[in-house]
Design a protein around this motif. Structure first.
Motif, PDB file in Angstrom:
ATOM      1  N   MET A  51      13.783  -8.478   5.225  1.00 57.01           N
ATOM      2  CA  MET A  51      13.236  -7.192   5.567  1.00 57.01           C
ATOM      3  C   MET A  51      12.223  -6.738   4.505  1.00 57.01           C
ATOM      4  SD  MET A  51      15.164  -3.634   6.410  1.00 57.01           S
ATOM      5  CE  MET A  51      15.283  -2.823   4.845  1.00 57.01           C
ATOM      6  N   PHE A  52      12.592  -6.849   3.240  1.00 51.39           N
ATOM      7  CA  PHE A  52      11.690  -6.420   2.175  1.00 51.39           C
ATOM      8  C   PHE A  52      10.430  -7.286   2.153  1.00 51.39           C
ATOM      9  CE2 PHE A  52      10.138  -6.576  -2.215  1.00 51.39           C
ATOM     10  CZ  PHE A  52       9.816  -5.240  -2.371  1.00 51.39           C
ATOM     11  N   GLY A  53      10.603  -8.581   2.390  1.00 49.54           N
ATOM     12  CA  GLY A  53       9.461  -9.491   2.411  1.00 49.54           C
ATOM     13  C   GLY A  53       8.459  -9.113   3.492  1.00 49.54           C
ATOM     14  N   GLU A  54       8.964  -8.748   4.673  1.00 49.90           N
ATOM     15  CA  GLU A  54       8.100  -8.331   5.775  1.00 49.90           C
ATOM     16  C   GLU A  54       7.338  -7.055   5.413  1.00 49.90           C
ATOM     17  OE1 GLU A  54      10.559  -7.876   9.211  1.00 49.90           O
ATOM     18  OE2 GLU A  54      11.272  -9.955   9.115  1.00 49.90           O
ATOM     19  N   PHE A  55       8.035  -6.104   4.803  1.00 48.28           N
ATOM     20  CA  PHE A  55       7.409  -4.843   4.395  1.00 48.28           C
ATOM     21  C   PHE A  55       6.304  -5.107   3.374  1.00 48.28           C
ATOM     22  CE2 PHE A  55       7.258  -1.297   1.331  1.00 48.28           C
ATOM     23  CZ  PHE A  55       6.789  -0.301   2.187  1.00 48.28           C
ATOM     24  N   LYS A  56       6.601  -5.943   2.396  1.00 49.63           N
ATOM     25  CA  LYS A  56       5.624  -6.261   1.350  1.00 49.63           C
ATOM     26  C   LYS A  56       4.392  -6.943   1.953  1.00 49.63           C
ATOM     27  CE  LYS A  56       6.136  -9.506  -1.985  1.00 49.63           C
ATOM     28  NZ  LYS A  56       6.726 -10.177  -3.136  1.00 49.63           N
ATOM     29  N   GLU A  57       4.615  -7.827   2.880  1.00 50.25           N
ATOM     30  CA  GLU A  57       3.500  -8.526   3.536  1.00 50.25           C
ATOM     31  C   GLU A  57       2.630  -7.550   4.338  1.00 50.25           C
ATOM     32  OE1 GLU A  57       3.062 -11.878   6.978  1.00 50.25           O
ATOM     33  OE2 GLU A  57       4.637 -12.207   5.467  1.00 50.25           O
ATOM     34  N   ALA A  58       3.259  -6.632   5.059  1.00 50.82           N
ATOM     35  CA  ALA A  58       2.523  -5.647   5.850  1.00 50.82           C
ATOM     36  C   ALA A  58       1.716  -4.722   4.934  1.00 50.82           C
ATOM     37  CB  ALA A  58       3.488  -4.830   6.709  1.00 50.82           C
ATOM     38  N   MET A  59       2.305  -4.302   3.824  1.00 49.43           N
ATOM     39  CA  MET A  59       1.611  -3.424   2.881  1.00 49.43           C
ATOM     40  C   MET A  59       0.440  -4.148   2.215  1.00 49.43           C
ATOM     41  SD  MET A  59       3.000  -0.513   3.190  1.00 49.43           S
ATOM     42  CE  MET A  59       2.470   0.419   1.796  1.00 49.43           C
ATOM     43  N   THR A  60       0.614  -5.408   1.898  1.00 48.01           N
ATOM     44  CA  THR A  60      -0.451  -6.197   1.264  1.00 48.01           C
ATOM     45  C   THR A  60      -1.636  -6.365   2.205  1.00 48.01           C
ATOM     46  OG1 THR A  60       1.224  -7.384  -0.014  1.00 48.01           O
ATOM     47  CG2 THR A  60      -0.944  -8.376   0.061  1.00 48.01           C
ATOM     48  N   LYS A  61      -1.377  -6.476   3.502  1.00 49.96           N
ATOM     49  CA  LYS A  61      -2.459  -6.585   4.479  1.00 49.96           C
ATOM     50  C   LYS A  61      -3.230  -5.270   4.590  1.00 49.96           C
ATOM     51  CE  LYS A  61      -0.437 -10.178   7.362  1.00 49.96           C
ATOM     52  NZ  LYS A  61       0.226 -10.478   8.632  1.00 49.96           N
ATOM     53  N   GLU A  62      -2.516  -4.156   4.463  1.00 49.24           N
ATOM     54  CA  GLU A  62      -3.114  -2.845   4.645  1.00 49.24           C
ATOM     55  C   GLU A  62      -3.793  -2.315   3.372  1.00 49.24           C
ATOM     56  OE1 GLU A  62      -4.266   0.338   6.893  1.00 49.24           O
ATOM     57  OE2 GLU A  62      -3.122  -1.372   7.657  1.00 49.24           O
ATOM     58  N   PHE A  63      -3.199  -2.608   2.225  1.00 51.05           N
ATOM     59  CA  PHE A  63      -3.695  -2.078   0.956  1.00 51.05           C
ATOM     60  C   PHE A  63      -3.905  -3.197  -0.051  1.00 51.05           C
ATOM     61  CE2 PHE A  63      -0.845   1.099   2.834  1.00 51.05           C
ATOM     62  CZ  PHE A  63      -1.715   2.178   2.964  1.00 51.05           C
TER      63      PHE A  63
END
Length: 180
Positions: free
Chosen positions: A1-13
């Motif tokens: 779950m945390f890995g998915e969140f980190k990946e999504a945030m890295t794509k956005e910011f």
């Protein structure tokens, strides 16, 4: 779950992963197998040195049992700026040290017109910190989720205005999460 969140945030910011947190605003974070331990060892050493208490003798309690302070103390006055600096430093220590919260709150009442008695109590807290410098809070990885709370009051213990001092602490399992 945390890995998915980190990946999504890295794509956005635009972000950089610098690893696990180890230090934040004077709070040391030691992430280990049984949980995260937070403390302020470095900050404690800093304030002991700042207030020339780094060579003092340590003691086992932050305040003597039954101490009653007063605004109408007949003792010699001390520099309020120095006293405020000391008490402010101690207040920041309460972020990871609920064991000193009561006595720091006690000396905080006298910041406007401190006396040598009030300063002695504040310096005693520093001597206690010296002996317990490695104390902190462990946020464990336990699966024990029982909510427990404790409170206490001195029922009109302030000799100046007869106000009560109340405190509480709450645990989730074996982890303290809030206190005053």
């Amino acid at each position: 779950m945390f890995g998915e969140f980190k990946e999504a945030m890295t794509k956005e910011f635009e972000m950089t992963d610098i690893g696990l947190m180890a230090y934040y605003l004077g709070i040391e974070v030691n992430q280990r197998e049984d949980g995260s331990f937070i403390s302020q060892v470095g900050y404690a050493r800093e304030i002991l040195k700042k207030f020339r208490m780094d060579n003092s003798k340590s003691i086992n309690t932050p305040v003597e049992c039954g101490v009653k302070l007063s605004k109408h103390d007949e003792e010699e006055k001390v520099d309020p700026t120095f006293f405020k600096s000391l008490v402010g430093s101690l207040r920041y220590m309460t972020c990871t040290r609920p064991d000193i919260l009561y006595v720091v709150g006690l000396v905080s009442r006298y910041m406007e017109d401190p006396t040598t008695t009030h300063l002695k109590i504040a310096k005693r807290i520093l001597r206690y910190i010296k002996g317990t410098i490695d104390f902190g809070l462990l946020y464990s990885t336990s699966n024990h989720f029982k909510l427990e709370g404790y409170s206490d009051s001195d029922w009109g213990g302030d000799i100046d205005d007869r106000k009560s001092t109340t405190g509480f602490v709450f645990f989730m399992g074996d982890t303290t999460f809030t206190w005053i």
